[in-house]
Scaffold this motif. Structure first.
Motif, short mmCIF file in Angstrom:
data_model
loop_
_atom_site.label_atom_id
_atom_site.label_comp_id
_atom_site.label_asym_id
_atom_site.label_seq_id
_atom_site.Cartn_x
_atom_site.Cartn_y
_atom_site.Cartn_z
N ALA A 140 0.83 -1.21 0.00
CA ALA A 140 0.00 0.00 0.00
C ALA A 140 0.87 1.26 0.00
O ALA A 140 0.57 2.23 -0.71
CB ALA A 140 -0.92 -0.01 1.22
N GLU A 141 1.95 1.24 0.78
CA GLU A 141 2.86 2.39 0.83
C GLU A 141 3.53 2.60 -0.53
O GLU A 141 3.63 3.72 -1.03
CB GLU A 141 3.92 2.16 1.90
N TRP A 142 3.96 1.49 -1.15
CA TRP A 142 4.61 1.59 -2.46
C TRP A 142 3.63 2.12 -3.51
O TRP A 142 3.98 3.00 -4.30
CB TRP A 142 5.11 0.20 -2.87
N ARG A 143 2.41 1.58 -3.50
CA ARG A 143 1.42 2.02 -4.48
C ARG A 143 1.14 3.52 -4.34
O ARG A 143 1.06 4.24 -5.35
CB ARG A 143 0.13 1.21 -4.28
N ALA A 144 1.02 4.00 -3.10
CA ALA A 144 0.74 5.42 -2.88
C ALA A 144 1.89 6.29 -3.39
O ALA A 144 1.66 7.34 -4.01
CB ALA A 144 0.49 5.69 -1.40
N SER A 145 3.12 5.86 -3.15
CA SER A 145 4.27 6.65 -3.61
C SER A 145 4.36 6.65 -5.13
O SER A 145 4.67 7.68 -5.74
CB SER A 145 5.56 6.09 -3.00
N VAL A 146 4.09 5.50 -5.75
CA VAL A 146 4.11 5.44 -7.21
C VAL A 146 3.05 6.39 -7.79
O VAL A 146 3.31 7.13 -8.75
CB VAL A 146 3.86 4.00 -7.70
N GLU A 147 1.86 6.39 -7.20
CA GLU A 147 0.80 7.28 -7.66
C GLU A 147 1.22 8.74 -7.59
O GLU A 147 0.96 9.53 -8.51
CB GLU A 147 -0.46 7.08 -6.82
N ARG A 148 1.90 9.11 -6.51
CA ARG A 148 2.30 10.50 -6.33
C ARG A 148 3.38 10.90 -7.35
O ARG A 148 3.34 12.00 -7.89
CB ARG A 148 2.80 10.71 -4.90
N VAL A 149 4.33 10.03 -7.59
CA VAL A 149 5.36 10.33 -8.59
C VAL A 149 4.74 10.39 -9.98
O VAL A 149 5.06 11.28 -10.79
CB VAL A 149 6.49 9.29 -8.54
N LEU A 150 3.83 9.46 -10.29
CA LEU A 150 3.17 9.46 -11.59
C LEU A 150 2.34 10.72 -11.79
O LEU A 150 2.25 11.26 -12.89
CB LEU A 150 2.30 8.22 -11.75
N ALA A 151 1.71 11.21 -10.70
CA ALA A 151 0.90 12.43 -10.81
C ALA A 151 1.78 13.63 -11.15
O ALA A 151 1.39 14.49 -11.96
CB ALA A 151 0.15 12.67 -9.50
N LEU A 152 2.96 13.69 -10.55
CA LEU A 152 3.89 14.78 -10.88
C LEU A 152 4.35 14.66 -12.32
O LEU A 152 4.41 15.66 -13.05
CB LEU A 152 5.09 14.74 -9.93
N GLN A 153 4.68 13.44 -12.75
CA GLN A 153 5.10 13.22 -14.13
C GLN A 153 4.00 13.61 -15.11
O GLN A 153 4.24 14.21 -16.16
CB GLN A 153 5.46 11.75 -14.33
#
Length: 611
Positions: free
Chosen positions: A330-343
């Motif tokens: 869950a922590e990894w998924r949330a961090s990936v989402e945040r980086v993808l949103a910035l990208q």
């Protein structure tokens, strides 16, 4: 459920598009070698665990026969297994951390490179979407994303190999048992899957209330920190009102809410850890109890009984990977989402800035010595009209004031400076001449004042005398003795001094064209006019356009243009407007099953399956 499938696929596709070039780009041999070495070390770890399982059977068989010679031989073998395990684990740690750091370094450089390019960092902050706090996404979320991905992939590979290896061993050691007159093979494998499944279900039921108490506690902790920050920021009013006792009572009461939440969480943790302790202890004994009848019958040796017990534990440990790693997933998924949103935000503004032709702002070199705009329409970042059909031409040596609507003036300044892509029309930049654009606050890198005043646009930087003379001319003579002092000058100097320093830099650089955006609004009227007259006197051929609010007199300028913002919200850029409307719509989170399962497994709770 049918809608969730493409969302998840999109999530994994975007993650792969962002992350996998680290391995797949041409010449990327180092990541491939590190990944291969990590996989090989995992295989070595599994091999050592397998050898330890066989060693356990040989040892207990030797003890059952009371064979001193064989027992001593097994001690020597164990020492070799122990040294191999230590070396493999140490090597695995070193390679894994090296891979994590190298991947993070590469991805951080890639994201920063795209974000900090051609004003994308500024433009991305102006569009809607879940991409706020890019500093946290780059510094923390990329770290979590890379570290967790390597950890999860490594442990998953380990558990899959462990499961494949020990299911076969456990199946062969189970033999056949008769249940209701029917011969059943591999009963220990079935029991291992059943045991792990029951453990996961019970842990989920016990852990579900703990999530709520954990969330409550975190909320109370955050409220307490907010109250402390508020007390610090309100120190003077509290002292003047002699309100220390009341504030102390309020802070004490805020902490007591943490104590209540802590007790509720402790009760939930106690239930969960009681089950976890019993589960782990029983996992070591359960297969022995099941195999004891066969041992007493002589169908199993003591060594094979102990080997089957170890194999049972390894299988249940491998099956527990999803449960044990749900918080991490869950922590990894949330961090990936945040980086993808910035990208995604950077990609959006990059796409919009790349527009060309009649539907874009075209920055061209003027055929003659002038600066101007023609038929310029400027839009908000959401595509609605901000300025309509603007035309302006500035000749060498002219001083022009462009004021009026603050938002329209700010956008017009950014258009001329080349950092505002929303709109269409033509901007003519002076040909073969140095143009400088300075906003409300001049960029000052941390370091010495000399370096802050360095002139990358010029062939050579000025000497001490020229710097001190320029500082004196703009009223900053006190800084003359501090030009080699290292400071964060943007924090040391106030707004007015920063704007004076910007004019000192203009005197040193001597540009042909100057575009200022609210660059005098922190000054008093007399000082603002004095600095403009100073530029006119020292740089008589320099054209200056001040866009925004000027506290001084408009008479210091040759011309004045007042901007008016159109009313009615006319849409200038239909594609941009549609994109913004879509960005404001709530988005479904991918992998919702992770959130649902995660409700039974608190991130700070104990392992529910194995120690």
């Amino acid at each position: 459920m049918r809608d969730a499938v493409p969302v998840s696929r999109q999530f994994f596709r975007d993650f792969a598009h962002l992350a996998t070039p680290y391995w797949t780009e041409k010449g990327r041999w180092r990541p491939r070698l590190l990944t291969g070495a990590l996989a090989l070390l995992v295989v070595c770890q599994i091999g050592l665990v397998l050898r330890l399982n066989v060693w356990s059977a040989d040892l207990f068989d030797a003890l059952e026969r009371r064979s001193t010679e064989h027992a001593m031989e097994q001690i020597g073998i164990f020492l070799l297994i122990l040294c191999g395990t230590m070396a493999a684990n140490m090597g695995h740690l070193a390679v894994r951390r090296h891979l994590q750091l190298d991947w993070r370094r590469w991805l951080t450089g890639r994201v920063i490179g795209r974000w900090m390019d051609a004003s994308r960092h500024f433009q991305a902050g102006l569009i809607p979407g879940d991409h706020a706090n890019p500093d946290g996404r780059i510094a923390e979320d990329i770290r979590v994303m890379t570290e967790a991905a390597v950890d999860l992939a490594s442990t998953l590979f380990y558990c899959l190999l462990l499961l494949v290896t020990f299911v076969g061993i456990l199946w062969s050691l189970s033999g056949w048992i008769t249940v209701a007159g029917i011969a059943v093979p591999g009963h220990l494998v079935l029991l291992a899957f059943l045991y792990a499944g029951i453990g996961a279900v019970v842990a989920f039921v016990l852990g579900r209330p703990l999530v709520r108490t954990t969330d409550v506690r975190q909320t109370k902790e955050a409220n307490f920190r907010y109250d402390l920050v508020r007390a610090r920021e309100s120190a003077e009013p509290i002292a003047l009102a002699r309100a220390e006792q009341a504030e102390r009572g309020r802070l004490t009461a805020a902490f007591e809410t943490i104590a209540f939440a802590w007790r509720d969480q402790s009760v939930g943790l106690a239930r969960l850890i009681a089950f976890s302790s019993g589960y782990v202890a029983l996992a070591a004994v359960f297969p022995i109890l099941v195999g004891t009848p066969r041992f007493l019958e002589g169908a199993l040796t003591l060594g094979r009984l102990m080997q089957s017990a170890q194999a049972f534990q390894q299988v249940t440990a491998a099956l527990s990977w999803p449960v044990d790693n749900l918080p991490r997933i869950a922590e990894w998924r949330a961090s990936v989402e945040r980086v993808l949103a910035l990208q995604e935000a950077v990609q959006v503004v990059t796409l919009e800035a790349a527009r060309a032709g009649e539907t874009a702002i075209n920055m061209d070199r003027a055929p003659g010595p002038w600066l101007g705009v023609s038929d310029l329409w400027v839009a908000e970042p959401d595509g609605t009209a901000l300025l309509n059909n603007l035309t302006l031409r500035v000749e060498p040596g002219e001083h022009v004031l462009v004021d009026g609507d603050p938002e329209a003036a700010a956008a017009f300044f950014r258009v001329v400076a080349g950092i505002w892509p929303w709109g269409y029309g033509r901007v003519d930049l002076p040909a073969d001449a140095l143009m400088v654009a300075i906003g409300r606050r001049m960029y000052l890198p941390r370091g010495t004042l000399r370096n802050a005043l360095a002139l990358p646009e010029a062939e050579s930087n000025p000497g001490d005398e020229a710097i001190q003379a320029a500082l004196t001319d703009v009223g900053l003579e006190g800084l003359g003795a501090r030009i080699d002092q290292s400071e964060d000058w943007s924090e040391v100097l106030n707004g007015a001094d920063l704007q004076r320093l910007a004019f000192a830099r203009l005197l040193l650089l001597r540009p042909d064209w100057v575009v200022l955006g609210d660059a005098t609004d922190a000054l008093d009227p007399v000082s603002a006019d004095a600095l403009l007259r100073l530029v006119a006197t020292r740089l008589p051929q320099t054209a200056l356009v001040l866009i925004g609010q000027h506290p001084g007199s408009a008479e210091t300028f040759n011309r004045r243009l007042t901007l008016e913002r159109p009313k009615g919200g006319e849409v200038l850029l239909n594609e941009v407007y549609a994109r913004r409307q879509a960005a404001r719509a709530p988005k479904r989170r991918p992998l919702k099953v992770v959130d649902w399962l995660r409700q039974g497994y608190p991130a700070d709770g104990p392992s529910t399956t194995h120690g």
